[in-house]
Design a protein around this motif. Structure first.
Motif, PDB file in Angstrom:
ATOM      1  N   SER A  19       0.830  -1.209   0.000  1.00 32.14           N
ATOM      2  CA  SER A  19       0.000   0.000   0.000  1.00 32.14           C
ATOM      3  C   SER A  19       0.862   1.255   0.000  1.00 32.14           C
ATOM      4  N   LEU A  20       1.891   1.258   0.833  1.00 27.84           N
ATOM      5  CA  LEU A  20       2.790   2.412   0.863  1.00 27.84           C
ATOM      6  C   LEU A  20       3.478   2.616  -0.484  1.00 27.84           C
ATOM      7  N   VAL A  21       3.941   1.495  -1.051  1.00 25.74           N
ATOM      8  CA  VAL A  21       4.614   1.604  -2.367  1.00 25.74           C
ATOM      9  C   VAL A  21       3.645   2.113  -3.426  1.00 25.74           C
ATOM     10  N   LEU A  22       2.427   1.552  -3.458  1.00 23.89           N
ATOM     11  CA  LEU A  22       1.449   2.002  -4.454  1.00 23.89           C
ATOM     12  C   LEU A  22       1.039   3.453  -4.221  1.00 23.89           C
ATOM     13  N   LEU A  23       0.907   3.860  -2.978  1.00 21.72           N
ATOM     14  CA  LEU A  23       0.538   5.243  -2.681  1.00 21.72           C
ATOM     15  C   LEU A  23       1.612   6.215  -3.159  1.00 21.72           C
ATOM     16  N   LEU A  24       2.846   5.893  -2.811  1.00 20.05           N
ATOM     17  CA  LEU A  24       3.945   6.772  -3.250  1.00 20.05           C
ATOM     18  C   LEU A  24       4.061   6.776  -4.769  1.00 20.05           C
ATOM     19  N   SER A  26       1.614   6.195  -6.907  1.00 20.93           N
ATOM     20  CA  SER A  26       0.465   6.909  -7.458  1.00 20.93           C
ATOM     21  C   SER A  26       0.660   8.415  -7.368  1.00 20.93           C
ATOM     22  N   LEU A  27       1.130   8.867  -6.207  1.00 17.90           N
ATOM     23  CA  LEU A  27       1.398  10.298  -6.051  1.00 17.90           C
ATOM     24  C   LEU A  27       2.455  10.777  -7.041  1.00 17.90           C
ATOM     25  N   PHE A 175      -5.375   5.813  -9.937  1.00 16.80           N
ATOM     26  CA  PHE A 175      -5.915   5.401  -8.651  1.00 16.80           C
ATOM     27  C   PHE A 175      -6.609   4.037  -8.749  1.00 16.80           C
ATOM     28  N   TYR A 176      -7.445   3.894  -9.818  1.00 12.43           N
ATOM     29  CA  TYR A 176      -8.113   2.607  -9.992  1.00 12.43           C
ATOM     30  C   TYR A 176      -7.114   1.471 -10.184  1.00 12.43           C
ATOM     31  N   SER A 177      -6.080   1.774 -10.955  1.00  8.75           N
ATOM     32  CA  SER A 177      -5.046   0.747 -11.180  1.00  8.75           C
ATOM     33  C   SER A 177      -4.366   0.374  -9.875  1.00  8.75           C
ATOM     34  N   ALA A 181      -4.423  -3.187  -8.076  1.00 12.62           N
ATOM     35  CA  ALA A 181      -3.156  -3.820  -7.690  1.00 12.62           C
ATOM     36  C   ALA A 181      -3.151  -4.164  -6.208  1.00 12.62           C
ATOM     37  N   LEU A 182      -3.754  -3.277  -5.397  1.00 15.25           N
ATOM     38  CA  LEU A 182      -3.807  -3.537  -3.961  1.00 15.25           C
ATOM     39  C   LEU A 182      -4.690  -4.750  -3.664  1.00 15.25           C
ATOM     40  N   ILE A 183      -5.829  -4.845  -4.366  1.00 16.18           N
ATOM     41  CA  ILE A 183      -6.721  -5.984  -4.159  1.00 16.18           C
ATOM     42  C   ILE A 183      -6.034  -7.293  -4.561  1.00 16.18           C
ATOM     43  N   LEU A 184      -5.392  -7.243  -5.742  1.00 14.14           N
ATOM     44  CA  LEU A 184      -4.676  -8.445  -6.193  1.00 14.14           C
ATOM     45  C   LEU A 184      -3.538  -8.801  -5.239  1.00 14.14           C
ATOM     46  N   THR A 185      -2.851  -7.766  -4.744  1.00 14.32           N
ATOM     47  CA  THR A 185      -1.759  -8.014  -3.802  1.00 14.32           C
ATOM     48  C   THR A 185      -2.289  -8.612  -2.509  1.00 14.32           C
TER      49      THR A 185
END
Length: 593
Positions: A19-24, A26-27, A175-177, A181-185
């Motif tokens: 989540s942290l990786v995806l958030l960073l 995404s930003l 964001f959707y991606s 990715a978070l759901i799949l992860t």
């Protein structure tokens, strides 16, 4: 509950990290996409501005046609243009119906206009609220000075209205991606965590079952998926197999030790330093049962344990309880250099101590029995030697005393020898046909005179039609002689002695009952011992016996496969009962000399 589970911890760790990786990411991507989008839009307007400036620098006819074409194309993208003269007025070339929605004066200040007129290109973007729109719109504006032939410089203002000024659609897709990715992860992390921790959970459950004593449990191992978890599972199974083998060996040793302890004639008790009994065998339990106290350890053992703990040396002593004597040896048990308790070995030495007492009593009694006649023999023989007896009558009386005492000594020695042979198993029994009636009447005639002298009534009671028996007549006569003689001698004057004979199944019961003083209950188990005296105040001289008669009776009766019992009540008399088979069997081993 999740944080207390390895699966939950691992799953949450992966989710948080991803989540942290995806958030960073995404930003970062949103920022980069927004910046790139704005730059692209600005470059497009700048290029459009350059194209219009070129058109304005051409002839009037070409200028109008070019601008109209540019405006028609710009309308499709909600792009508007305002051309200002040097005095700030607009030219009528801007004919877009939407141009009046947003006045250029609302978004382009006088200071900015002054800067542009001084030759500076202005690129600007912002968000404004349109009159007919619910949401704010993005504005991108490019203002640039332009020059016409033969005219003073003016200002070209081009601005564009955008629904998404910063590429919000692209950011939304990012964001959707990221969400997908978070759901799949999450799914993958849960699957991976379960995959990793499932063997650990199996090991935990197996360990719990092993803790309950199920040492045959094993966990499944995926050999085709070799990794650290598989290696751990194999090691766990190997450990479980070794533990099962060790427990099996310990169980065998424990059973062997328990069997040894159960088969031991001695009692064994293991005690810890807190006075708790850790181990005991049935013989030791019999000793512990003698104490009905609530204490875990009997008082004697408590005292022994204290002495052992203090001195760290073994203690050897006898303990008596309820007519039972125990020899106790207690030694310390060590745990390293510290005494952790003690082990006590208990042996029932009641019989041994009794035999020792009987041996001492036997020696004392024999000495006593021999001392009296020897003293009398010596005294009377010295009287003869010293001619103290002056008359023939005195000498005859002395000689009679010497003869009686010598016969008494001879009888004592003979009975001692007979008893020794009997106890060694050398009893000669000659089985022959015997008439019980004749035997009993003979005993009656033998003791009738003695009974009259003692003022004791002697009577005989016999059943009718007594069968012929097969005994050693002399041995049974000796048995009845000893019993009747004892009964008469221990019955006070005016008392009675009864000799009765009855038939019971295939056995003959011979009973001798008297009305004497009786035998105390505590002395009954020992009346058949050699020289045992139930009446402690009575001497052998008073009764005239040697103290061996009942012991001889017991051995002679046993030689006929019979039993002799005694019942007595103090003050009411005693009854000896001899039970003999009608046909005694001859024991060859007993006949060997």
């Amino acid at each position: 509950m999740i944080l207390r589970s390895v699966v939950g911890k691992l799953w949450l760790t992966i989710i948080v990290l991803v989540s942290l990786v995806l958030l960073l990411l995404s930003l970062f991507l949103s920022e980069q996409v927004g910046s790139a989008y704005m730059k692209d839009q600005e470059q497009s307007l700048i290029q459009l501005t350059d194209d219009i400036e070129k058109s304005l620098s051409t002839s009037q006819s070409d200028q109008t046609e070019s601008l109209n074409q540019t405006l028609e194309a710009a309308k499709l993208f909600r792009t508007y243009m305002v051309i200002l003269n040097s005095d700030g007025s607009t030219k009528p070339l801007v004919t877009s119906p939407h141009a009046s929605d947003i006045k250029w004066t609302d978004i382009f200040s006088a200071n900015q206009l002054t800067k542009v007129m001084n030759g500076e290109r202005l690129v600007w973007h912002d968000s404004i609220q349109l009159a007919d729109e619910e949401k704010s719109k993005g504005i991108i504006l490019v203002a640039d000075p332009y020059y016409q032939q033969g005219a003073s410089p003016g200002v070209l203002v081009i601005y564009q209205i955008k629904d998404d000024l910063g590429g919000a659609k692209i950011k939304e897709w990012i964001f959707y991606s990221a969400l997908i990715a978070l759901i799949l992860t999450t799914i993958f992390a849960f699957f991976l965590s379960t995959r990793i921790t499932q063997p650990l959970i199996q090991m935990k459950r197996a360990a719990e079952r092993m803790a309950k004593g199920e040492f045959k449990i094993r966990i499944p191992v995926r050999i085709h998926e070799w990794d650290e978890i598989t290696s751990l599972g194999i090691t766990f199974n190997r450990m479980a197999a070794q533990l099962e083998d060790s427990i099996h060996q310990l169980s065998q040793e424990k059973e062997q030790l328990a069997s040894i302890l159960r088969s031991m004639s001695d009692g064994v008790i293991t005690i810890d330093k807190y006075k708790k009994v850790i181990l005991s065998n049935p013989q030791a339990d019999r000793f512990l049962a003698l104490w009905t106290s609530d204490n875990d350890l009997p008082p004697p053992l408590t005292d022994f344990l204290k002495r052992v703990m203090e001195s760290e040396e073994e203690v050897v002593e006898d303990v008596s309880k309820q007519d039972t004597t125990w020899a106790i040896v207690m030694a310390p048990l060590y745990a390293g250099e510290q005494v952790r308790g003690a082990v006590a070995v208990l042996r029932d030495v009641t019989g041994k101590r009794r035999l020792e007492k009987l041996r001492k009593d036997f020696v004392a009694n024999v000495s006593h029995e021999l001392r009296t006649p020897l003293a009398m023999l010596q005294g009377y023989s010295e009287a003869l030697l010293d001619d103290i007896a002056s008359t023939p009558a005195d000498r005859k009386e002395i000689a009679q005393v010497i003869n009686d005492e010598s016969q008494r000594m001879s009888r004592l020695v003979r009975e001692l020898l007979d008893l020794a042979r009997m106890e060694a198993g050398h009893v000669q029994v000659f089985i022959d046909e015997v008439e019980v009636t004749t035997l009993v009447r003979r005993i009656e005639r033998k003791f009738s005179t003695l009974a009259k002298e003692e003022n004791v009534q002697l009577r005989v009671e016999m059943s009718d039609a007594l069968p012929l028996v097969y005994w050693d007549e002399d041995k049974i006569e000796q048995v009845l002689t000893n019993l009747v003689d004892n009964a008469i001698r221990h019955t006070p004057a005016s008392g009675s002695v009864c000799l009765s004979v009855t038939v019971q199944s295939d056995r003959i019961l011979l009973a001798v009952a008297d009305t004497g003083n009786g035998i105390p209950e505590e002395d009954l188990p020992f009346v058949f011992e050699r020289f045992y005296k139930a009446d402690k105040a009575r001497t052998r001289g008073q009764s005239g016996g040697t103290g061996l008669g009942l012991s001889i009776v017991k051995h002679l009766v046993r030689a006929h496969q019979g039993e002799v019992t005694v019942k007595s009540q103090v003050g009411r008399g005693t009854t000896f009962t001899v039970s003999l088979p009608i046909q005694a069997k001859r024991d060859e081993a007993q006949d060997e000399m």
